[in-house]
Design a protein around this motif. Structure first.
Motif, short mmCIF file in Angstrom:
data_model
loop_
_atom_site.label_atom_id
_atom_site.label_comp_id
_atom_site.label_asym_id
_atom_site.label_seq_id
_atom_site.Cartn_x
_atom_site.Cartn_y
_atom_site.Cartn_z
N PRO A 25 0.80 -1.31 0.03
CA PRO A 25 0.03 0.05 0.02
C PRO A 25 0.95 1.35 0.08
CG PRO A 25 -0.86 -1.54 1.64
CD PRO A 25 0.42 -2.00 1.10
N LEU A 26 0.04 2.26 -0.43
CA LEU A 26 0.82 3.59 -0.70
C LEU A 26 0.77 4.37 0.82
CD1 LEU A 26 -0.12 4.63 -4.22
CD2 LEU A 26 1.94 3.79 -3.53
N GLY A 27 1.37 3.76 1.70
CA GLY A 27 1.34 4.57 2.98
C GLY A 27 1.18 3.35 4.24
N PRO A 28 1.13 3.53 5.41
CA PRO A 28 1.03 2.70 6.34
C PRO A 28 -0.25 2.03 6.57
CG PRO A 28 1.29 4.76 7.37
CD PRO A 28 1.77 4.90 5.86
N VAL A 29 -0.43 1.12 7.29
CA VAL A 29 -1.73 0.59 7.38
C VAL A 29 -2.06 0.25 8.83
CG1 VAL A 29 -3.17 -1.62 7.13
CG2 VAL A 29 -1.93 -0.71 5.30
N GLY A 30 -3.34 0.96 9.31
CA GLY A 30 -3.50 0.58 10.80
C GLY A 30 -4.11 -0.64 11.16
N VAL A 31 -3.85 -1.22 12.21
CA VAL A 31 -4.58 -2.53 13.00
C VAL A 31 -5.11 -1.87 14.24
CG1 VAL A 31 -4.19 -4.68 13.65
CG2 VAL A 31 -2.76 -3.93 11.80
N TRP A 32 -6.45 -1.65 14.17
CA TRP A 32 -7.13 -1.14 15.31
C TRP A 32 -7.54 -2.20 16.34
CZ3 TRP A 32 -6.73 3.71 17.55
CH2 TRP A 32 -7.81 4.16 18.34
N LEU A 33 -7.28 -2.56 17.44
CA LEU A 33 -7.49 -3.72 18.06
C LEU A 33 -8.21 -3.39 19.15
CD1 LEU A 33 -3.76 -4.81 18.38
CD2 LEU A 33 -5.56 -6.05 17.04
N ILE A 34 -9.55 -4.38 19.01
CA ILE A 34 -10.55 -4.29 20.24
C ILE A 34 -9.99 -5.15 21.37
CG2 ILE A 34 -13.10 -4.18 20.77
CD1 ILE A 34 -12.34 -2.14 18.87
N GLY A 35 -9.64 -4.35 22.65
CA GLY A 35 -9.07 -5.45 23.65
C GLY A 35 -7.64 -4.99 23.54
N ALA A 36 -7.08 -4.02 23.33
CA ALA A 36 -5.54 -3.76 22.60
C ALA A 36 -4.75 -3.82 23.81
CB ALA A 36 -5.56 -2.26 22.26
N ARG A 37 -5.05 -4.04 25.07
CA ARG A 37 -4.16 -4.30 26.11
C ARG A 37 -4.39 -5.56 26.56
NH1 ARG A 37 -5.36 1.42 27.90
NH2 ARG A 37 -3.45 2.81 27.41
N GLY A 38 -4.89 -6.56 26.11
CA GLY A 38 -4.85 -7.81 26.47
C GLY A 38 -3.55 -8.80 26.03
N SER A 39 -3.81 -9.98 26.26
CA SER A 39 -2.60 -10.82 25.96
C SER A 39 -2.31 -11.30 24.49
CB SER A 39 -2.94 -12.09 26.81
OG SER A 39 -2.96 -12.08 28.09
N VAL A 40 -3.57 -11.34 23.75
CA VAL A 40 -3.22 -11.37 22.41
C VAL A 40 -2.64 -10.27 21.66
CG1 VAL A 40 -4.52 -11.98 20.05
CG2 VAL A 40 -4.85 -13.35 22.30
N ALA A 41 -3.14 -9.17 22.01
CA ALA A 41 -2.93 -7.81 21.41
C ALA A 41 -1.38 -7.63 21.57
CB ALA A 41 -3.76 -6.75 21.70
#
Length: 443
Positions: A25-41
């Motif tokens: 892609p022409l630029g960075p790609v965001g990954v917006w995590l729901i539960g972003a401070r959990g173990s998986v994230a």
């Protein structure tokens, strides 16, 4: 009572035009995590940073294998992380806890501290929290505004919203309020972002969001990540069917701790989790055998899990036999590479103009979208076909007249679509665990 509409109008900045074949892609790609401070994230963010820095190999990442090279997937170094969560423990601290528990390598949290801190700075308060008086519409708009601000400030080509929060109970049929997972899913659509549900929670599957999802012009995938016991079932089920061995009973037990264990101690949440585990057997064997899966919360196990299966089957001349399996693994380490895979694949699908469900990603899920195969081998073959299509020459896959063999995977994208899903939203229904809580979703 208040009657309100859940609008999912796409109001985010338009994305750039499709780059040449095989070009990231022409630029960075965001990954917006729901539960972003959990173990998986936390494991996903730390792992992405470690691989980008060359500290660790991309073990477990399917998108780093040969079939996905030169398919135009965003590079790991281009991924920018943020998200929603209801907890306040900073990602660097959470990573230290995971390293102490053997989930992350010792020394990794300090080696990627800057990347963890940068991701933590992009995490916004989730909800609804106890005492929150905002309506569903107000919550959706607040969450969507957070995502749009993330995309704008970071100059992102696009962002993918991925739900890795703790499992919530299935909503009651007469619930007036949307469950938290559906609020976040609606916010993703409103922010014009593809959506992935790695949990068994309702998300986009809520009836009030069906029309919005279908007409949003966005790709989405789910649900319930397949990492352990069910992964094995999707291999063994077809084996028994193909060898004409009659399965009489299939029972299982899960022992797990961490946030996932605590969430699944709720029988309603456990029932939501087990639905996908049972579906794979019914789909691969032709009918559901006797037996259930029991889930026990063992806090001392932390992020580790043991899953047992006991399979009773008949062989030639009715000879009775038994197969027993034991799966011992770390939920977060199994799930994190799949989160990165799904974010990259869904981002590329969005870039190529695909919209609607992505059954070709059934390889990753217990409860995949309709019309997807159930056997892991067939799912892998569909994924390989999908990878080839993502890299094909020509216009966007979603363009009219260029839907080669996509079936339900894509429809022409229309960014001007604005839809509403109407339902009563006054009052506060019991949602069980807040959807932004830490999660060890897996297995």
């Amino acid at each position: 009572m208040q009657e309100a509409a859940v609008s999912t109008s796409a109001t985010s900045p338009s994305t750039p035009s499709t780059p040449p074949l095989g070009t990231p892609p022409l630029g960075p790609v965001g990954v917006w995590l729901i539960g972003a401070r959990g173990s998986v994230a936390t494991t996903a963010v730390a792992g992405c940073a470690a691989m980008t820095a060359g500290l660790h190999a991309p073990t477990g990442m399917v998108t780093e294998t040969a079939p996905f090279m030169d398919r135009g997937l965003p590079t790991l170094s281009s991924l920018v992380f943020g998200g929603h969560d209801t907890t306040s423990c900073p990602l660097p601290k959470r990573a230290e806890e995971l390293a102490a528990g053997g989930v992350l390598p010792l020394g990794l949290p300090s080696a990627v501290h800057a990347e963890l801190a940068a991701a933590d700075a992009e995490i916004r308060p989730g909800g609804p929290q106890p005492g929150d008086t905002r309506t569903d519409e107000q919550l959706i708009e607040a969450f969507a505004a957070d995502i749009r601000d993330f995309v704008r400030r970071r100059g992102l080509a696009r962002a993918v919203v991925v739900n890795v929060a703790s499992t919530e109970p299935l909503p009651a049929d007469d619930a007036e309020r949307l469950p938290a997972s559906s609020l976040y899913a609606a916010a993703a659509l409103r922010a014009d972002c593809p959506y992935v549900n790695f949990t068994p929670s309702t998300g986009l599957h809520h009836p009030r969001l069906a029309d919005a999802a279908r007409t949003s012009g966005l790709p989405y995938a789910g649900r319930d990540g397949k990492t352990g016991q069910t992964l094995l079932r999707s291999v063994l089920g077809p084996m028994f069917a193909q060898r004409a061995l009659a399965v009489r009973a299939w029972s299982g037990t899960n022992l797990l701790g961490g946030g996932d264990g605590a969430a699944l101690a709720d029988p309603a949440a456990a029932a939501a989790k087990n639905a996908g585990k049972e579906r794979v057997l019914a789909d691969t064997l032709g009918s559901a055998p006797e037996g259930e899966v029991h889930i026990d919360d063992v806090p001392s196990l932390g992020d580790w899990k043991t899953a047992w299966d006991h399979i009773a089957f008949d062989g030639f001349l009715g000879t009775r036999m038994v197969l027993q399996t034991t799966w011992q693994g770390c939920d977060s380490a199994l799930a994190a590479p799949l989160i990165l895979d799904l974010a990259r694949l869904t981002s590329r699908a969005h870039e190529r103009g695909l919209s609607g469900p992505l059954p070709a990603l059934a390889f990753y899920f217990k409860d995949p979208d309709a019309d997807a195969p159930a056997a892991l081998g067939e799912q892998y073959a569909a994924l390989m076909d999908f990878a080839a299509q993502l890299g094909e020459t020509g216009g966007a896959l979603g363009a009219p007249g260029d839907l080669r063999d996509l079936g339900d995977r894509g429809v022409p994208r229309d960014r001007g679509v604005s839809v509403e899903a109407t339902g009563r939203v006054s009052g506060r229904a019991d949602r069980g665990p807040a959807d932004g809580s830490p999660s060890g979703e897996a297995s």
